[in-house]
Design a protein around this motif. Structure first.
Motif, PDB file in Angstrom:
ATOM      1  N   THR A 168     -25.748 -17.292   3.025  1.00 40.66           N
ATOM      2  CA  THR A 168     -27.133 -17.430   3.461  1.00 40.66           C
ATOM      3  C   THR A 168     -27.316 -18.494   4.520  1.00 40.66           C
ATOM      4  O   THR A 168     -28.424 -18.674   5.018  1.00 40.66           O
ATOM      5  CB  THR A 168     -28.036 -17.750   2.262  1.00 40.66           C
ATOM      6  N   SER A 169     -26.267 -19.214   4.874  1.00 37.18           N
ATOM      7  CA  SER A 169     -26.403 -20.204   5.941  1.00 37.18           C
ATOM      8  C   SER A 169     -25.696 -19.693   7.190  1.00 37.18           C
ATOM      9  O   SER A 169     -24.549 -19.262   7.121  1.00 37.18           O
ATOM     10  CB  SER A 169     -25.770 -21.529   5.513  1.00 37.18           C
ATOM     11  N   PRO A 170     -26.364 -19.733   8.327  1.00 34.47           N
ATOM     12  CA  PRO A 170     -25.738 -19.258   9.566  1.00 34.47           C
ATOM     13  C   PRO A 170     -24.462 -20.026   9.903  1.00 34.47           C
ATOM     14  O   PRO A 170     -23.621 -19.533  10.634  1.00 34.47           O
ATOM     15  CB  PRO A 170     -26.814 -19.522  10.634  1.00 34.47           C
ATOM     16  N   ASP A 171     -24.325 -21.249   9.343  1.00 38.07           N
ATOM     17  CA  ASP A 171     -23.158 -22.055   9.709  1.00 38.07           C
ATOM     18  C   ASP A 171     -21.873 -21.574   9.044  1.00 38.07           C
ATOM     19  O   ASP A 171     -20.793 -21.700   9.620  1.00 38.07           O
ATOM     20  CB  ASP A 171     -23.387 -23.531   9.326  1.00 38.07           C
ATOM     21  N   VAL A 172     -21.971 -21.061   7.831  1.00 38.32           N
ATOM     22  CA  VAL A 172     -20.740 -20.711   7.120  1.00 38.32           C
ATOM     23  C   VAL A 172     -20.594 -19.220   6.854  1.00 38.32           C
ATOM     24  O   VAL A 172     -19.534 -18.789   6.412  1.00 38.32           O
ATOM     25  CB  VAL A 172     -20.633 -21.455   5.757  1.00 38.32           C
ATOM     26  N   ALA A 173     -21.631 -18.419   7.152  1.00 35.22           N
ATOM     27  CA  ALA A 173     -21.568 -17.001   6.792  1.00 35.22           C
ATOM     28  C   ALA A 173     -20.383 -16.309   7.462  1.00 35.22           C
ATOM     29  O   ALA A 173     -19.680 -15.513   6.823  1.00 35.22           O
ATOM     30  CB  ALA A 173     -22.875 -16.307   7.157  1.00 35.22           C
ATOM     31  N   LEU A 174     -20.148 -16.641   8.729  1.00 33.22           N
ATOM     32  CA  LEU A 174     -19.041 -15.973   9.427  1.00 33.22           C
ATOM     33  C   LEU A 174     -17.705 -16.351   8.791  1.00 33.22           C
ATOM     34  O   LEU A 174     -16.811 -15.514   8.656  1.00 33.22           O
ATOM     35  CB  LEU A 174     -19.062 -16.345  10.917  1.00 33.22           C
ATOM     36  N   VAL A 175     -17.584 -17.604   8.369  1.00 36.74           N
ATOM     37  CA  VAL A 175     -16.363 -18.047   7.690  1.00 36.74           C
ATOM     38  C   VAL A 175     -16.172 -17.240   6.414  1.00 36.74           C
ATOM     39  O   VAL A 175     -15.066 -16.762   6.116  1.00 36.74           O
ATOM     40  CB  VAL A 175     -16.439 -19.560   7.364  1.00 36.74           C
ATOM     41  N   ALA A 176     -17.247 -17.054   5.660  1.00 35.33           N
ATOM     42  CA  ALA A 176     -17.157 -16.317   4.401  1.00 35.33           C
ATOM     43  C   ALA A 176     -16.739 -14.874   4.654  1.00 35.33           C
ATOM     44  O   ALA A 176     -15.894 -14.319   3.941  1.00 35.33           O
ATOM     45  CB  ALA A 176     -18.502 -16.366   3.675  1.00 35.33           C
TER      46      ALA A 176
ATOM     47  N   VAL B 146     -14.589  -2.979  11.686  1.00 35.62           N
ATOM     48  CA  VAL B 146     -15.096  -3.329  10.353  1.00 35.62           C
ATOM     49  C   VAL B 146     -16.618  -3.316  10.329  1.00 35.62           C
ATOM     50  O   VAL B 146     -17.281  -3.911  11.174  1.00 35.62           O
ATOM     51  CB  VAL B 146     -14.601  -4.716   9.927  1.00 35.62           C
ATOM     52  N   LEU B 147     -17.143  -2.585   9.355  1.00 35.71           N
ATOM     53  CA  LEU B 147     -18.592  -2.474   9.247  1.00 35.71           C
ATOM     54  C   LEU B 147     -19.026  -2.757   7.815  1.00 35.71           C
ATOM     55  O   LEU B 147     -19.931  -3.555   7.561  1.00 35.71           O
ATOM     56  CB  LEU B 147     -19.013  -1.062   9.667  1.00 35.71           C
ATOM     57  N   ASP B 148     -18.307  -2.113   6.869  1.00 37.03           N
ATOM     58  CA  ASP B 148     -18.746  -2.162   5.473  1.00 37.03           C
ATOM     59  C   ASP B 148     -18.755  -3.576   4.901  1.00 37.03           C
ATOM     60  O   ASP B 148     -19.672  -3.942   4.168  1.00 37.03           O
ATOM     61  CB  ASP B 148     -17.885  -1.240   4.608  1.00 37.03           C
ATOM     62  N   ILE B 149     -17.728  -4.370   5.241  1.00 35.32           N
ATOM     63  CA  ILE B 149     -17.654  -5.722   4.671  1.00 35.32           C
ATOM     64  C   ILE B 149     -18.873  -6.532   5.095  1.00 35.32           C
ATOM     65  O   ILE B 149     -19.534  -7.174   4.273  1.00 35.32           O
ATOM     66  CB  ILE B 149     -16.374  -6.431   5.156  1.00 35.32           C
ATOM     67  N   ILE B 150     -19.172  -6.465   6.389  1.00 36.26           N
ATOM     68  CA  ILE B 150     -20.263  -7.285   6.901  1.00 36.26           C
ATOM     69  C   ILE B 150     -21.605  -6.773   6.402  1.00 36.26           C
ATOM     70  O   ILE B 150     -22.450  -7.557   5.939  1.00 36.26           O
ATOM     71  CB  ILE B 150     -20.208  -7.330   8.448  1.00 36.26           C
ATOM     72  N   LEU B 151     -21.795  -5.453   6.453  1.00 35.50           N
ATOM     73  CA  LEU B 151     -23.080  -4.925   5.971  1.00 35.50           C
ATOM     74  C   LEU B 151     -23.274  -5.257   4.499  1.00 35.50           C
ATOM     75  O   LEU B 151     -24.366  -5.647   4.073  1.00 35.50           O
ATOM     76  CB  LEU B 151     -23.143  -3.412   6.170  1.00 35.50           C
ATOM     77  N   GLY B 152     -22.215  -5.133   3.708  1.00 31.02           N
ATOM     78  CA  GLY B 152     -22.338  -5.389   2.284  1.00 31.02           C
ATOM     79  C   GLY B 152     -22.592  -6.850   1.964  1.00 31.02           C
ATOM     80  O   GLY B 152     -23.374  -7.167   1.075  1.00 31.02           O
ATOM     81  N   LEU B 153     -21.932  -7.742   2.693  1.00 29.04           N
ATOM     82  CA  LEU B 153     -22.056  -9.159   2.360  1.00 29.04           C
ATOM     83  C   LEU B 153     -23.326  -9.776   2.926  1.00 29.04           C
ATOM     84  O   LEU B 153     -24.038 -10.502   2.236  1.00 29.04           O
ATOM     85  CB  LEU B 153     -20.846  -9.938   2.883  1.00 29.04           C
ATOM     86  N   THR B 154     -23.586  -9.529   4.202  1.00 30.96           N
ATOM     87  CA  THR B 154     -24.675 -10.256   4.857  1.00 30.96           C
ATOM     88  C   THR B 154     -25.637  -9.352   5.612  1.00 30.96           C
ATOM     89  O   THR B 154     -26.692  -9.815   6.036  1.00 30.96           O
ATOM     90  CB  THR B 154     -24.114 -11.254   5.892  1.00 30.96           C
ATOM     91  N   GLY B 155     -25.261  -8.100   5.829  1.00 29.65           N
ATOM     92  CA  GLY B 155     -26.093  -7.227   6.644  1.00 29.65           C
ATOM     93  C   GLY B 155     -26.198  -7.701   8.090  1.00 29.65           C
ATOM     94  O   GLY B 155     -27.139  -7.350   8.797  1.00 29.65           O
TER      95      GLY B 155
ATOM     96  N   ILE C 255     -18.973 -13.390  -6.215  1.00 28.93           N
ATOM     97  CA  ILE C 255     -18.198 -14.639  -6.269  1.00 28.93           C
ATOM     98  C   ILE C 255     -18.821 -15.701  -5.363  1.00 28.93           C
ATOM     99  O   ILE C 255     -18.876 -16.889  -5.709  1.00 28.93           O
ATOM    100  CB  ILE C 255     -16.736 -14.370  -5.837  1.00 28.93           C
ATOM    101  N   LEU C 256     -19.308 -15.254  -4.193  1.00 23.80           N
ATOM    102  CA  LEU C 256     -19.821 -16.205  -3.203  1.00 23.80           C
ATOM    103  C   LEU C 256     -21.295 -16.546  -3.410  1.00 23.80           C
ATOM    104  O   LEU C 256     -21.861 -17.317  -2.639  1.00 23.80           O
ATOM    105  CB  LEU C 256     -19.628 -15.638  -1.785  1.00 23.80           C
ATOM    106  N   ASP C 257     -21.889 -15.967  -4.447  1.00 17.92           N
ATOM    107  CA  ASP C 257     -23.312 -16.212  -4.699  1.00 17.92           C
ATOM    108  C   ASP C 257     -23.577 -17.717  -4.779  1.00 17.92           C
ATOM    109  O   ASP C 257     -22.852 -18.461  -5.429  1.00 17.92           O
ATOM    110  CB  ASP C 257     -23.703 -15.529  -6.016  1.00 17.92           C
ATOM    111  N   GLN C 258     -24.660 -18.127  -4.109  1.00 13.77           N
ATOM    112  CA  GLN C 258     -24.879 -19.583  -3.991  1.00 13.77           C
ATOM    113  C   GLN C 258     -25.167 -20.240  -5.335  1.00 13.77           C
ATOM    114  O   GLN C 258     -24.595 -21.286  -5.664  1.00 13.77           O
ATOM    115  CB  GLN C 258     -26.036 -19.862  -3.027  1.00 13.77           C
ATOM    116  N   ASP C 259     -26.030 -19.642  -6.132  1.00 19.35           N
ATOM    117  CA  ASP C 259     -26.482 -20.327  -7.337  1.00 19.35           C
ATOM    118  C   ASP C 259     -25.552 -20.114  -8.527  1.00 19.35           C
ATOM    119  O   ASP C 259     -25.259 -21.056  -9.260  1.00 19.35           O
ATOM    120  CB  ASP C 259     -27.891 -19.844  -7.702  1.00 19.35           C
ATOM    121  N   SER C 260     -25.106 -18.889  -8.746  1.00 18.80           N
ATOM    122  CA  SER C 260     -24.308 -18.660  -9.944  1.00 18.80           C
ATOM    123  C   SER C 260     -22.941 -18.064  -9.655  1.00 18.80           C
ATOM    124  O   SER C 260     -22.261 -17.642 -10.577  1.00 18.80           O
ATOM    125  CB  SER C 260     -25.081 -17.778 -10.926  1.00 18.80           C
ATOM    126  N   GLY C 261     -22.523 -18.025  -8.374  1.00 14.71           N
ATOM    127  CA  GLY C 261     -21.209 -17.491  -8.050  1.00 14.71           C
ATOM    128  C   GLY C 261     -20.108 -18.401  -8.573  1.00 14.71           C
ATOM    129  O   GLY C 261     -20.268 -19.614  -8.662  1.00 14.71           O
TER     130      GLY C 261
END
Lengths: 272, 281
Positions: free
Chosen positions: B140-148, B217-226, B114-120
């Motif tokens: 993919t942007s350090p500014d909004v990744a934590l918000v996501a 929480v580990l899985d959410i972060i690893l899965g989304l952004t690593g 859903i959050l994919d930049q180009d085709s989400g």
């Protein structure tokens, strides 16, 4: 509060449906994409107007072994957890031994220990005893998550069983174990089912132990199968979403068919 | 008792072992040589001294506070909403549990899409509504990744918060509201003077449990952004994982997770006190 007519409550129902639709949109999107097959990311639309099973075909060709691994691990975890937790729950509910209070306290704390801590040291332990990359290893690790929860759920229920019930059996000449097996277990059936269902869900959904305690392809639960997709640069989301849908089936089945057990578990585990 | 033995082996042993490893130079070499030299506080010095430590602590705090605030406020609104019985309310309330029952990594995977930049689809909707001129680089942007990442964790946590708060609301006697209504306490006033004070015990439990669950929480972060981009979503939990299982520096990984345990334990003690008070009352 005054009784309002169904007509006046209709706006609430409409609003409720809208809120729920908003909350469950990601789940819808998962199912929607899973039927849009092997197409590229850009071609996905809001409705699966031309549903295909390509995504599922690709997912199954890559993930069947992983699904089987997950089933075996989850079933094993249920057996191990219940075998250990049921008598422990009874002891916790019935006997006033010294140390029981400390044990109960330990269970509460145990539920709060971050999984990464347990994974960190289990990795070194399993490495020494050869349990890395093995199904028994994952079952034992997953049971650490399930057992404290199962004990707390079941002992909360067993506390409500009148002690006279087991004592009557003892008077008739049954030993502690027989009294437990033929009286307590049948009476506590519902709470045992709840504990078992949640043990299954915990193990099925486990990610952290699967991630850390396996290092090769031999033993890989479905959650890791999904993670492998996410780690790479996903070209086609159809198979990924099809895998996610398949991994969600146990949760959906439980929600539909075992609703009262789920509600009991959701409350009991957190409040007790 | 087998259960006691099990708990000792699978909780007592890991915690103690983890504490010890925090003071050892424990690497992959240890597995071959069996040697793990004691290094005193060197692991902790390295962890605390490393540039990433400040980042992870700040991220962990932001992630936790943001997640809890979102989950709790929305969960409370949902609970209050469902308290009015209306046709289908029970069905809807149980369907709401779905995000919580799905494997976290399955929920995470659809959010990544859903959050994919180009085709989400999220950026697609924002574009169609003319709310964003440029596609937002959510992950993919350090500014909004934590918000996501917080957004996704809020979504996952709402069912849990709603369920507990709803059950708390059910325990408030209806007579209180009837008596309050006679005194003119309705709507907001009723919430503030009747609902909130009576819900306090449950609120405390929900908040403390929420903190404890969010910290690990580990899985959410690893899965989304690593943990990326550029460590923008690296928390204590993911950093411990990274050190132990990606760099195979188990000593410093253990040091980080020990810090995590201490923080969790503080909240666990708060929880037990709160819970006991709730039971006593």
């Amino acid at each position: 509060m005054k009784k309002s007519t169904p007509a006046r409550q209709l706006p609430y129902t409409v609003l409720g449906v809208l809120l729920l639709a908003f909350m469950l949109f990601p789940v819808y999107w998962m199912v929607n994409t899973s039927f849009q097959g092997g197409g590229t990311a850009a071609s996905s639309s809001f409705f699966p107007t031309n549903p295909t099973f390509d995504g599922y075909e690709r997912a199954l060709s890559q993930q069947t072994d992983n699904l089987l691994t997950s089933i075996v691990v989850a079933a094993g975890t249920v057996l191990v957890s219940l075998a250990i937790a049921t008598p422990a729950a009874y002891a916790l509910a019935r006997f006033r031994l010294r140390g029981i209070a400390i044990f109960a306290f330990g269970l509460l704390i145990a539920q709060m220990i971050p999984g990464i801590v347990i994974a960190n040291s289990l990795y070194t332990l399993f490495n020494d005893v050869g349990l890395l990359n093995s199904i028994p290893g994952l079952v034992l690790a997953d049971a650490t998550h399930a057992i404290p929860f199962a004990i707390l759920i079941m002992s909360a229920f067993m506390r409500s069983i009148p002690p006279s019930l087991a004592e009557a059996a003892r008077v008739d000449g049954a030993g502690h174990f027989r009294a437990f097996w033929s009286i307590i277990v049948p009476v506590s059936r519902n709470s045992i089912i709840t504990a078992g269902l949640f043990s299954f869900l915990f193990a099925w959904s486990d990610f952290i132990f699967a991630l850390t305690l396996t290092t090769d392809e031999t033993v890989k639960p479905i959650t890791l199968g999904i993670y492998d997709y996410l780690e790479g640069n996903v070209q086609s989301w159809g198979p990924v979403m099809a895998t996610a849908v398949m991994s969600s089936i146990p949760a959906i089945v439980l929600l539909v068919f075992a609703q009262r057990f789920i509600a009991a578990g959701a409350l009991g585990g957190a409040v007790k | 008792m087998p259960a006691i033995a099990y708990v000792v082996i699978f909780f007592g042993y890991p915690v103690v072992k983890n504490l010890m490893m925090g003071f050892q130079e424990y690497t992959t070499r240890t597995f071959y040589t069996g040697e793990a030299p004691w290094v005193g506080l060197a692991n902790y010095a390295e962890v605390v001294g490393s540039g990433i430590f400040r980042t992870t602590v700040v991220n962990t705090a932001l992630f936790t506070v943001g997640s809890i605030a979102g989950q709790f406020v929305i969960g409370l609104l949902f609970a209050l909403f469902f308290k009015r019985r209306f046709p289908l309310s029970n069905v809807l309330r149980s369907l709401l549990l779905l995000p919580w029952l799905l494997p976290v990594i399955a929920g995470t995977s659809v959010w990544k899409w859903i959050l994919d930049q180009d085709s989400g689809v999220l950026n697609g909707i924002l574009r169609d509504l003319h709310l964003a001129s440029e596609p937002v680089p959510w992950l993919t942007s350090p500014d909004v990744a934590l918000v996501a990442v917080v957004l996704v964790n809020v979504w996952l946590g709402i069912p849990f918060n709603t369920t507990l708060l709803y059950s708390g609301l059910q325990e408030i006697p209806e007579e209180l509201y009837e008596a309050g209504a006679l005194d003119g306490a309705t709507g907001w006033k009723a919430f503030w003077h009747i609902t909130w004070p009576n819900l306090r015990a449950v609120v405390n439990v929900v908040l403390v449990l929420g903190v404890i669950y969010t910290l690990k929480v580990l899985d959410i972060i690893l899965g989304l952004t690593g943990g990326g981009p550029a460590n923008a979503t690296q928390t204590l939990a993911t950093d411990s994982y990274r050190r132990s299982f990606q760099e195979f520096s188990f000593g410093t990984g253990a040091a980080v997770s020990n810090i995590l345990i201490v923080v969790s334990l503080v909240f666990a003690v708060v929880y037990l006190r709160v819970n006991r008070r709730a039971v006593d009352e």
